[in-house]
Design a protein around this motif. Sequence first.
Motif, PDB file in Angstrom:
ATOM      1  N   PHE A 208      17.896  18.532  53.211  1.00 34.32           N
ATOM      2  CA  PHE A 208      16.538  18.606  52.677  1.00 34.32           C
ATOM      3  C   PHE A 208      15.975  20.020  52.747  1.00 34.32           C
ATOM      4  CE2 PHE A 208      11.864  17.523  53.287  1.00 34.32           C
ATOM      5  CZ  PHE A 208      11.641  17.232  51.950  1.00 34.32           C
ATOM      6  N   TYR A 209      15.995  20.635  53.930  1.00 32.99           N
ATOM      7  CA  TYR A 209      15.454  21.992  54.079  1.00 32.99           C
ATOM      8  C   TYR A 209      16.560  22.966  54.456  1.00 32.99           C
ATOM      9  CZ  TYR A 209      15.079  20.291  58.948  1.00 32.99           C
ATOM     10  OH  TYR A 209      15.325  19.739  60.185  1.00 32.99           O
ATOM     11  N   ASP A 210      16.265  24.265  54.368  1.00 29.35           N
ATOM     12  CA  ASP A 210      17.331  25.261  54.457  1.00 29.35           C
ATOM     13  C   ASP A 210      17.927  25.422  55.850  1.00 29.35           C
ATOM     14  OD1 ASP A 210      14.906  26.541  55.251  1.00 29.35           O
ATOM     15  OD2 ASP A 210      15.791  28.504  54.855  1.00 29.35           O
ATOM     16  N   GLN A 211      17.103  25.515  56.862  1.00 26.58           N
ATOM     17  CA  GLN A 211      17.586  25.612  58.248  1.00 26.58           C
ATOM     18  C   GLN A 211      16.418  25.388  59.195  1.00 26.58           C
ATOM     19  OE1 GLN A 211      16.479  28.662  59.926  1.00 26.58           O
ATOM     20  NE2 GLN A 211      15.539  29.328  58.019  1.00 26.58           N
ATOM     21  N   ASP A 251      15.687  15.840  66.124  1.00 24.91           N
ATOM     22  CA  ASP A 251      16.037  14.525  65.595  1.00 24.91           C
ATOM     23  C   ASP A 251      16.341  14.623  64.100  1.00 24.91           C
ATOM     24  OD1 ASP A 251      16.131  11.503  65.797  1.00 24.91           O
ATOM     25  OD2 ASP A 251      14.489  11.725  64.352  1.00 24.91           O
ATOM     26  N   ALA A 252      15.509  15.391  63.382  1.00 21.85           N
ATOM     27  CA  ALA A 252      15.729  15.566  61.947  1.00 21.85           C
ATOM     28  C   ALA A 252      17.058  16.262  61.678  1.00 21.85           C
ATOM     29  CB  ALA A 252      14.580  16.366  61.338  1.00 21.85           C
ATOM     30  N   ALA A 253      17.368  17.286  62.471  1.00 23.09           N
ATOM     31  CA  ALA A 253      18.630  18.006  62.290  1.00 23.09           C
ATOM     32  C   ALA A 253      19.816  17.085  62.543  1.00 23.09           C
ATOM     33  CB  ALA A 253      18.678  19.209  63.222  1.00 23.09           C
ATOM     34  N   SER A 254      19.686  16.209  63.520  1.00 23.53           N
ATOM     35  CA  SER A 254      20.785  15.289  63.841  1.00 23.53           C
ATOM     36  C   SER A 254      21.045  14.289  62.722  1.00 23.53           C
ATOM     37  CB  SER A 254      20.478  14.541  65.140  1.00 23.53           C
ATOM     38  OG  SER A 254      19.460  13.562  64.948  1.00 23.53           O
ATOM     39  N   LYS A 255      20.046  14.112  61.852  1.00 21.19           N
ATOM     40  CA  LYS A 255      20.173  13.167  60.734  1.00 21.19           C
ATOM     41  C   LYS A 255      20.540  13.861  59.424  1.00 21.19           C
ATOM     42  CE  LYS A 255      16.902   9.906  62.800  1.00 21.19           C
ATOM     43  NZ  LYS A 255      15.555   9.284  62.713  1.00 21.19           N
ATOM     44  N   GLY A 256      20.882  15.138  59.523  1.00 17.92           N
ATOM     45  CA  GLY A 256      21.384  15.843  58.359  1.00 17.92           C
ATOM     46  C   GLY A 256      20.337  16.444  57.448  1.00 17.92           C
ATOM     47  N   LEU A 257      19.083  16.576  57.911  1.00 17.02           N
ATOM     48  CA  LEU A 257      18.036  17.128  57.047  1.00 17.02           C
ATOM     49  C   LEU A 257      18.170  18.626  56.855  1.00 17.02           C
ATOM     50  CD1 LEU A 257      16.814  14.283  57.704  1.00 17.02           C
ATOM     51  CD2 LEU A 257      14.570  15.372  57.570  1.00 17.02           C
ATOM     52  N   SER A 258      18.805  19.308  57.812  1.00 15.81           N
ATOM     53  CA  SER A 258      18.938  20.769  57.726  1.00 15.81           C
ATOM     54  C   SER A 258      20.247  21.164  57.061  1.00 15.81           C
ATOM     55  CB  SER A 258      18.870  21.389  59.117  1.00 15.81           C
ATOM     56  OG  SER A 258      19.143  22.777  59.054  1.00 15.81           O
ATOM     57  N   SER A 259      20.163  22.144  56.171  1.00 14.88           N
ATOM     58  CA  SER A 259      21.358  22.666  55.511  1.00 14.88           C
ATOM     59  C   SER A 259      22.108  23.668  56.386  1.00 14.88           C
ATOM     60  CB  SER A 259      20.964  23.335  54.186  1.00 14.88           C
ATOM     61  OG  SER A 259      22.080  23.852  53.511  1.00 14.88           O
ATOM     62  N   GLY A 260      21.453  24.114  57.474  1.00 12.80           N
ATOM     63  CA  GLY A 260      22.111  25.045  58.386  1.00 12.80           C
ATOM     64  C   GLY A 260      22.423  26.391  57.774  1.00 12.80           C
ATOM     65  N   LYS A 422      24.028  22.877  64.173  1.00 11.87           N
ATOM     66  CA  LYS A 422      25.485  22.731  64.271  1.00 11.87           C
ATOM     67  C   LYS A 422      25.896  21.478  65.025  1.00 11.87           C
ATOM     68  CE  LYS A 422      26.629  27.651  63.802  1.00 11.87           C
ATOM     69  NZ  LYS A 422      27.289  28.818  64.443  1.00 11.87           N
ATOM     70  N   GLY A 423      24.899  20.655  65.405  1.00 13.99           N
ATOM     71  CA  GLY A 423      25.228  19.376  66.016  1.00 13.99           C
ATOM     72  C   GLY A 423      24.957  19.243  67.495  1.00 13.99           C
ATOM     73  N   THR A 424      24.458  20.299  68.133  1.00 15.46           N
ATOM     74  CA  THR A 424      24.131  20.207  69.556  1.00 15.46           C
ATOM     75  C   THR A 424      22.960  19.261  69.757  1.00 15.46           C
ATOM     76  OG1 THR A 424      24.910  22.460  69.987  1.00 15.46           O
ATOM     77  CG2 THR A 424      23.411  21.508  71.609  1.00 15.46           C
ATOM     78  N   ASP A 425      23.037  18.455  70.789  1.00 16.87           N
ATOM     79  CA  ASP A 425      21.963  17.527  71.127  1.00 16.87           C
ATOM     80  C   ASP A 425      20.670  18.294  71.427  1.00 16.87           C
ATOM     81  OD1 ASP A 425      20.661  16.212  73.914  1.00 16.87           O
ATOM     82  OD2 ASP A 425      20.994  14.799  72.262  1.00 16.87           O
ATOM     83  N   GLY A 426      19.537  17.745  70.991  1.00 19.64           N
ATOM     84  CA  GLY A 426      18.256  18.422  71.161  1.00 19.64           C
ATOM     85  C   GLY A 426      17.916  18.707  72.604  1.00 19.64           C
TER      86      GLY A 426
END
Length: 443
Positions: A208-211, A251-260, A422-426
Amino acid sequence: MKSSRTTRLAKVVALTSSIALLAAGCSSGASKDAAQPASADNPVTLTVTTFGTQGLDPLYKQYEKENPGVTIEATNIDTGGNALTDWKTKQAAGAGLPDVQAVEEGWLGQVMTVSDSFTDLNEYGASDISGDWVDWKVKQATDADGRTIGYGTDIGPMGLCYNSKLFKAAGLPSDRDKVAELFGGEDATWDDFFSVGADYVKKTDKAFYDQSGFVWNAMVNQLDEGYYKADGTLNIDSNAELRKRWDQLSDAASKGLSSGQTQWDWGKGQAFVDGSFAVMPCPGWMLGNVKGQVEGAGGDASDGWDFADVFPGGPANWGGAFLTVPSTSKHPAEAAKLAQYLTNATSQATSFEEAGAFPSNLEAQKSKAVTGENDLTKFFNGAPIGEILGHRAEGVKAQYKGADDSVIQEQVFGPATIAIDKGTDGEAAWNSALSTLQELEIK
């Protein structure tokens, strides 16, 4: 030109104590010009150091034309972080500083600890024109002794950049007014933002968003108190609202919202044209970056980027700068005159047209150059950018920025936001950030 206001800093430059020790020495360089004003018979060369895309370049030749005898030698450093390193190194050495030094809001706190090594612009009429700028901008650059050390350039009220084509393909509204409603309008929250993002990811299987770094920066800047309390004490470990927002983001990053995406690179701009992400938080000065990235990747306005009058959590400001005159300048009166010129209403309107740098000058905010059509509005699908930014600026409050605010943003939470992308837990990333904070001995 690739640029930023809050940017990468390779390492913390441990010069704070040196700066403090040399402040008195720096401040004794010159007080007022002993020579006559610049003229064709009395030529003066003024050096200027800026960073990123501030939209000042067209103004230099105009100033030289209007002021015979003045030659401007301008240096533009690619990023705000690198400009900070440059300033700290020269400030500590007591030599090499320009006549006019641009200072980013994020590291203004460091500058204010040695404010006596900068010229008091009140000596050159700043107090007489202080009403020309938004009041909080003037207060930011005024020290405890009432010395005003900088003229405000831009401010960074925030809206949302979004790709209308990607939104439409996902079955979401693409009209900017309906997009604003989608996110909650005046009552937009971060929960709304991440909820829309989750829906977008589900429908498209794309980010969804860039990073996360830029989103985090916006979330922090929006708080009444960010990394520091108003009294100057550190405000991280016990800051419940800060931690709440971190949990939302991770939480959002863990669900794939960030393009990284890599900050300030975006795959050399390709991510803006290949559908890698659909939205990003945008202060006014970011709009020129978006346009530049798209065009650098071979795209144009047809790629569908637009700008919506909405922001999660309400009014927010990211960035903005000041033009200062270090006391080492041999021509403080001429330097102060130039700094004032570069930040007056006409000049700030020009900077907006050039780079989307939204004026802190009140008259400039209302000018046709800001509220009317320009290259940026054409690129962003005819969005009334000046009007939107003016509305987004309403209600903005200047957050206190401590001496190491930019260091915390870049060196403490910068790696943490990359880690969650990159997948690290929050939780692990948060604890790692606190460990880094201790290692850097930031207090």
